[in-house]
Design a protein around this motif. Structure first.
Motif, PDB file in Angstrom:
ATOM      1  N   VAL A 187      36.451  36.053  42.051  1.00  0.00           N
ATOM      2  CA  VAL A 187      37.442  36.292  41.001  1.00  0.00           C
ATOM      3  C   VAL A 187      37.635  35.056  40.135  1.00  0.00           C
ATOM      4  CG1 VAL A 187      39.914  36.703  40.605  1.00  0.00           C
ATOM      5  CG2 VAL A 187      38.664  38.101  42.254  1.00  0.00           C
ATOM      6  N   LYS A 188      37.726  33.884  40.767  1.00  0.00           N
ATOM      7  CA  LYS A 188      37.954  32.651  40.014  1.00  0.00           C
ATOM      8  C   LYS A 188      36.847  32.400  39.001  1.00  0.00           C
ATOM      9  CE  LYS A 188      39.872  28.682  39.024  1.00  0.00           C
ATOM     10  NZ  LYS A 188      41.083  28.649  38.176  1.00  0.00           N
TER      11      LYS A 188
ATOM     12  N   TYR B  91      43.801  43.384  37.017  1.00  0.00           N
ATOM     13  CA  TYR B  91      45.028  42.693  37.422  1.00  0.00           C
ATOM     14  C   TYR B  91      46.129  43.694  37.797  1.00  0.00           C
ATOM     15  CZ  TYR B  91      43.197  38.331  35.356  1.00  0.00           C
ATOM     16  OH  TYR B  91      42.452  37.211  35.050  1.00  0.00           O
TER      17      TYR B  91
ATOM     18  N   VAL C 279      44.674  41.257  42.777  1.00  0.00           N
ATOM     19  CA  VAL C 279      44.975  40.048  42.014  1.00  0.00           C
ATOM     20  C   VAL C 279      46.242  40.272  41.202  1.00  0.00           C
ATOM     21  CG1 VAL C 279      44.111  38.347  40.345  1.00  0.00           C
ATOM     22  CG2 VAL C 279      42.502  39.571  41.840  1.00  0.00           C
TER      23      VAL C 279
ATOM     24  N   ALA D 273      39.923  44.617  44.625  1.00  0.00           N
ATOM     25  CA  ALA D 273      40.350  43.220  44.542  1.00  0.00           C
ATOM     26  C   ALA D 273      41.818  43.206  44.131  1.00  0.00           C
ATOM     27  CB  ALA D 273      39.498  42.469  43.523  1.00  0.00           C
TER      28      ALA D 273
ATOM     29  N   PHE E  54      37.248  42.906  38.159  1.00  0.00           N
ATOM     30  CA  PHE E  54      38.478  43.363  38.813  1.00  0.00           C
ATOM     31  C   PHE E  54      39.521  43.709  37.756  1.00  0.00           C
ATOM     32  CE2 PHE E  54      39.067  38.897  38.020  1.00  0.00           C
ATOM     33  CZ  PHE E  54      40.404  38.778  37.687  1.00  0.00           C
TER      34      PHE E  54
ATOM     35  N   HIS F 199      42.663  44.481  49.959  1.00  0.00           N
ATOM     36  CA  HIS F 199      41.791  43.612  49.172  1.00  0.00           C
ATOM     37  C   HIS F 199      40.357  43.643  49.677  1.00  0.00           C
ATOM     38  CE1 HIS F 199      40.500  40.119  46.826  1.00  0.00           C
ATOM     39  NE2 HIS F 199      39.896  39.698  47.928  1.00  0.00           N
TER      40      HIS F 199
ATOM     41  N   ALA G  36      36.274  38.724  33.537  1.00  0.00           N
ATOM     42  CA  ALA G  36      37.177  39.307  34.543  1.00  0.00           C
ATOM     43  C   ALA G  36      37.204  40.820  34.465  1.00  0.00           C
ATOM     44  CB  ALA G  36      38.583  38.740  34.361  1.00  0.00           C
TER      45      ALA G  36
ATOM     46  N   GLN H 171      37.086  34.891  36.057  1.00  0.00           N
ATOM     47  CA  GLN H 171      38.109  34.454  35.106  1.00  0.00           C
ATOM     48  C   GLN H 171      37.580  33.346  34.210  1.00  0.00           C
ATOM     49  OE1 GLN H 171      41.368  33.250  37.650  1.00  0.00           O
ATOM     50  NE2 GLN H 171      42.556  35.068  37.108  1.00  0.00           N
TER      51      GLN H 171
ATOM     52  N   ASP I  79      36.404  41.678  48.597  1.00  0.00           N
ATOM     53  CA  ASP I  79      35.702  40.688  47.773  1.00  0.00           C
ATOM     54  C   ASP I  79      34.397  41.270  47.264  1.00  0.00           C
ATOM     55  OD1 ASP I  79      37.394  38.242  48.001  1.00  0.00           O
ATOM     56  OD2 ASP I  79      36.986  38.526  50.138  1.00  0.00           O
TER      57      ASP I  79
ATOM     58  N   SER J  10      47.126  34.793  40.438  1.00  0.00           N
ATOM     59  CA  SER J  10      46.456  34.124  39.332  1.00  0.00           C
ATOM     60  C   SER J  10      47.510  33.396  38.514  1.00  0.00           C
ATOM     61  CB  SER J  10      45.706  35.141  38.463  1.00  0.00           C
ATOM     62  OG  SER J  10      45.166  34.508  37.324  1.00  0.00           O
TER      63      SER J  10
ATOM     64  N   ALA K 200      37.025  34.655  47.056  1.00  0.00           N
ATOM     65  CA  ALA K 200      37.481  34.941  45.696  1.00  0.00           C
ATOM     66  C   ALA K 200      37.492  33.690  44.829  1.00  0.00           C
ATOM     67  CB  ALA K 200      38.876  35.565  45.707  1.00  0.00           C
TER      68      ALA K 200
END
Length: 554
Positions: free
Chosen positions: A385-386, A400, A421, A419, A398, A378, A394, A389, A380, A519, A101
């Motif tokens: 994800v990082k 939040y 998060v 995912a 995924f 979860h 984002a 973002q 991937d 996050s 992620a």
């Protein structure tokens, strides 16, 4: 032979050389790793094992607080690869966390360079591969961080220190084990236990693992790098004085044996104060129907006398282990590499701004086994994800906050796969409650942070249970175990901006979804709070060909 594009750019090299010249107090340590397969026999059965520079376990990353570590990883495997640095906090730098992620994996025949600082840390940690089920094939090794010379440690410098990586082990290859999980089945029971990649025959003829000089004191650093089980460690006729747990100096209690749960690391002092002969170091599984045991020989210098055959028995039941946890305390009088030394961080007097309850569960999705946190398992995707973002996409990757802070009753047949998060507010002081309704001991690791492990108690948690918290000298650490039918509470300040993984210590559970990501975004988007994306960061998924966003400034 595979060709490896050099990703350590000229600009990066110039920056690192300049940093060495300007910041002589924070030296750089450079490592080159060749990650390959080898045929080895950890349990006497030939199988494929992952080695680093032809070593299993891998080479030790050894340094001093605030050192900068640069590891150039060359992937000679036939599958994508990533490493994580279990317990290293990566302040402001989740770009180096090494999970799917946060990072695009290192493709076969290529390389990637990790760059991170062991900022304000000391202690015992380890690294391991996070991709596929590579950890079941090895690829792990120790990380040790020492205090600076001007900062005294609360014990006399030992004659030497020894690394002991213990864990359960399967004789099936990692490909077969992954296929087993992907087909919807559990891994089942491990076959045995290994110490530093080997299992002793216990006949007194094994080569010694370590040698001690009579009347000298030695530091043993234990880490449980296994897949599924807690491990108890003990010596014949020798006691252990606990001095450090995952980066924190502890009150120096003496133990005959120690439970080391999945992902945990402990440092103990052992004095060579017995008759000069050989002795066994014993490692055995805990909380299992069949206890798996292995031994290693510890030799007194010059000894020709084999160890006695009788082994000290391990403890029984989880109540013993719970009492051991309660006996462990932070040493508030010891100097250490931490932002608030001498116990000045009075965490018990800070107002809690948020309580998050984590409930583990197991169930089936489309007929296949999955593990979940608060009902969400979860998974991937192709885009980390990082990166989603950072590149502002984002919403295409995924959603939040799929789970609630207070989940209520969790039904095993109500698991969704996505995912997972969770948004966390930067610098909030939060409380996380782990409830374990299952019959096995669970272990949890939080990346990017140390937290205060303030309580483990039987039953279910309520706000009234806070009166049982240790609000004075709970050990600051990065893992916590939760016994069957029990709850555990931790407290921490979410002051490390980035994307940080909370995961089950069990590799089977984390692979099948028992993990989430916090996050933690700084509203100022400033270099004071989080580093920019590295110039040589691997890109993949939908961001691969996107222009890079504007860099953060101070």
């Amino acid at each position: 032979m595979a060709l490896f594009p050099i990703t350590l750019t000229v600009t990066t090299l110039l920056f690192l050389l300049l940093a060495v010249a300007v910041n002589s107090e924070d030296p750089y340590h450079f490592h080159t790793w060749d990650v390959k397969y080898a045929t080895l026999s950890p349990l006497g059965v030939s199988q494929q094992v992952i080695t680093i520079n032809d070593q299993f376990p891998g080479p030790r990353l050894n340094g001093t607080s605030n050192n900068n570590i640069v590891v150039n990883v060359f992937n000679h495997l036939d599958e994508p690869l990533l490493f994580t640095w279990n317990g290293i906090q990566q302040r402001k730098n989740s770009w180096q966390e090494g999970t799917l992620a946060t990072n695009c994996p290192i493709q076969p025949g290529t390389n990637m360079t990790y760059k991170f600082q062991v900022k304000d840390q000391i202690g015992s940690y380890f690294y391991y591969p996070t991709t596929a089920l590579h950890r079941s094939a090895g690829g792990y090794g120790p990380i040790t961080v020492h205090s600076r010379e001007l900062i005294p440690v609360p014990f006399d410098w030992p004659e030497d220190e020894f690394i002991v990586l213990v864990g359960d082990w399967y004789t099936k290859g990692h490909v077969a084990l992954k296929k087993q999980l992907d087909s919807g089945k559990s891994l089942g029971r491990p076959v045995g236990v290994v110490i530093n990649g080997k299992s002793g025959k216990g006949d007194g003829k094994d080569e010694p693992l370590f040698t001690m000089i009579p009347k000298k004191t030695y530091r043993y650093r234990f880490c449980n790098v296994g897949m599924k089980n807690s491990i108890n460690v003990r010596f014949q006729k020798h006691s252990m004085k606990l001095v450090e747990v995952e980066g924190s100096h502890t009150v120096q209690n003496v133990y005959d044996s120690l439970d080391v749960h999945l992902g945990q690391c402990y440092s103990v002092l052992v004095e060579a104060n017995q008759d000069p002969m050989d002795y066994y170091l014993i490692a055995s599984t805990r909380f299992t129907k069949e206890v798996l045991t292995t031994t290693a020989v510890i030799r007194y210098a010059g000894s020709k006398t084999p160890p006695h055959e009788a082994l000290p028995a391990g403890p029984v039941g989880w109540a013993w282990s719970l009492n051991q946890f309660r006996s462990q305390r932070w040493n508030l009088t010891a100097s250490a590499a931490r932002p608030n030394p001498q116990g000045s961080y009075h965490y018990g007097k800070i107002n809690i701004t948020r309580t998050i309850k984590i409930v583990n569960s197991a169930g089936a999705v489309d007929g296949k086994l999955r593990y979940a946190i608060n009902g969400v398992s979860h998974t991937d995707g192709e885009t980390p994800v990082k990166l989603a973002q950072y590149f502002g996409v984002a919403d295409k990757v995924f959603k939040y906050n799929l789970i609630k802070d207070e989940p209520g009753e969790i039904a095993a047949d109500k698991i969704s796969v996505a995912a997972n998060v969770v948004n966390a507010t930067f610098r909030d002081f939060i409380e996380i409650i782990f409830e374990n309704p299952e019959k096995s001991v669970q272990s949890w690791h939080l990346a990017g942070y140390s937290f205060f492990a303030v309580a483990i108690e039987p039953g279910k948690w309520t706000k009234e249970k806070r009166v049982n918290y240790n609000l004075l000298d709970a050990v600051s650490r990065n893992t916590i175990q939760v016994y069957p039918g029990c709850w555990a509470a931790i407290m921490l300040t979410m002051d490390n901006a980035g994307l940080w993984n909370l995961r089950a210590g069990s590799v089977e559970r984390s692979y099948l979804g028992q993990q989430l990501y916090f996050s933690v975004l700084s509203p100022e988007l400033s270099l004071r709070d989080e580093y920019n994306i590295p110039e040589d960061q691997l890109l993949c998924g939908i961001v691969k060909d996107m222009p890079r966003p504007k860099l953060y400034t101070i």
